[in-house]
Design a protein around this motif. Structure first.
Motif, PDB file in Angstrom:
ATOM      1  N   GLN A 191      32.170  52.032  41.065  1.00  0.00           N
ATOM      2  CA  GLN A 191      31.055  51.087  41.164  1.00  0.00           C
ATOM      3  C   GLN A 191      29.707  51.446  41.089  1.00  0.00           C
ATOM      4  N   LEU A 192      28.765  52.189  41.840  1.00  0.00           N
ATOM      5  CA  LEU A 192      27.919  53.312  41.543  1.00  0.00           C
ATOM      6  C   LEU A 192      27.680  52.503  39.460  1.00  0.00           C
ATOM      7  N   ALA A 193      28.382  52.812  39.085  1.00  0.00           N
ATOM      8  CA  ALA A 193      28.193  52.581  37.515  1.00  0.00           C
ATOM      9  C   ALA A 193      27.984  51.521  36.901  1.00  0.00           C
ATOM     10  N   MET A 194      28.852  49.696  38.144  1.00  0.00           N
ATOM     11  CA  MET A 194      28.759  48.598  37.514  1.00  0.00           C
ATOM     12  C   MET A 194      26.867  48.706  38.138  1.00  0.00           C
ATOM     13  N   ALA A 195      26.901  48.863  39.479  1.00  0.00           N
ATOM     14  CA  ALA A 195      25.131  48.439  39.726  1.00  0.00           C
ATOM     15  C   ALA A 195      24.105  48.836  38.571  1.00  0.00           C
ATOM     16  N   HIS A 196      24.298  51.010  38.440  1.00  0.00           N
ATOM     17  CA  HIS A 196      22.851  50.957  37.928  1.00  0.00           C
ATOM     18  C   HIS A 196      23.226  51.411  36.622  1.00  0.00           C
ATOM     19  N   MET A 200      22.080  47.269  34.153  1.00  0.00           N
ATOM     20  CA  MET A 200      20.730  46.379  33.933  1.00  0.00           C
ATOM     21  C   MET A 200      20.212  46.469  32.351  1.00  0.00           C
ATOM     22  N   CYS A 201      20.201  47.487  31.529  1.00  0.00           N
ATOM     23  CA  CYS A 201      19.672  47.733  30.329  1.00  0.00           C
ATOM     24  C   CYS A 201      20.654  47.402  29.038  1.00  0.00           C
TER      25      CYS A 201
END
Ligand code: HEC
Length: 110
Positions: free
Chosen positions: A44-49, A52-53
């Motif tokens: 979930q953290l990888a999907m969130a963070h 974006m780039c």
């Protein structure tokens, strides 16, 4: 002779008219832009963070033999100097997820 030229002109006109109207079939490749689903909190953290780039493709194309130390260095590099805005506390779970999913500790792509 005159009729032949007229026929060609008509065919050409018909061809031009049909050209852009024809249906274009596009087959997209399998989805590679997102992270592989997992019950690990780092997913979930990888999907969130980490989207974006750039897409997950940068992660997927790293050697699957990459050790935990490599993933840790990579995630830290995204934060500094690259400037990713995720909190320090998220580094460990993301590294854990990447090591077990895309690295030496996992089975993805093997
Ligand atoms: C602030 C923008 C940004 C964020 C957010 C970001 N990255 Fe990156 N990432 C980059 C840049 C810039 C590169 C280098 C691209 C290049 O060399 O062409 C890169 C490259 C990579 C690479 C390729 C290997 C390398 O060392 O260059 C991997 C793997 C990677 N990122 C993983 C991640 C992961 C995992 C996350 C989430 C923790 C993440 N990135 C979040 C900017 C970001």
């Amino acid at each position: 002779m005159k009729t032949t030229i007229l026929k060609s002109a008509l065919l050409l006109a018909a061809g031009l008219a049909l050209g852009p109207a024809q249906a274009l079939e596009i087959t997209l490749p399998a989805e590679t832009a997102v992270y592989q689903e997992s019950s690990l909190p780092g997913y979930q953290l990888a999907m969130a963070h980490c989207l974006m780039c750039h897409s997950a493709q940068y992660v997927q194309t790293q050697p699957h033999t990459s050790p935990r130390s490599y993933w840790e260095a990579t995630v830290k590099k995204m934060k500094k100097p690259f400037g990713a805005p995720f909190p320090e506390a998220d580094i460990e779970p993301i590294v854990d997820y990447l090591s077990k999913t895309y690295g030496a500790e996992g089975t993805a792509g093997k």
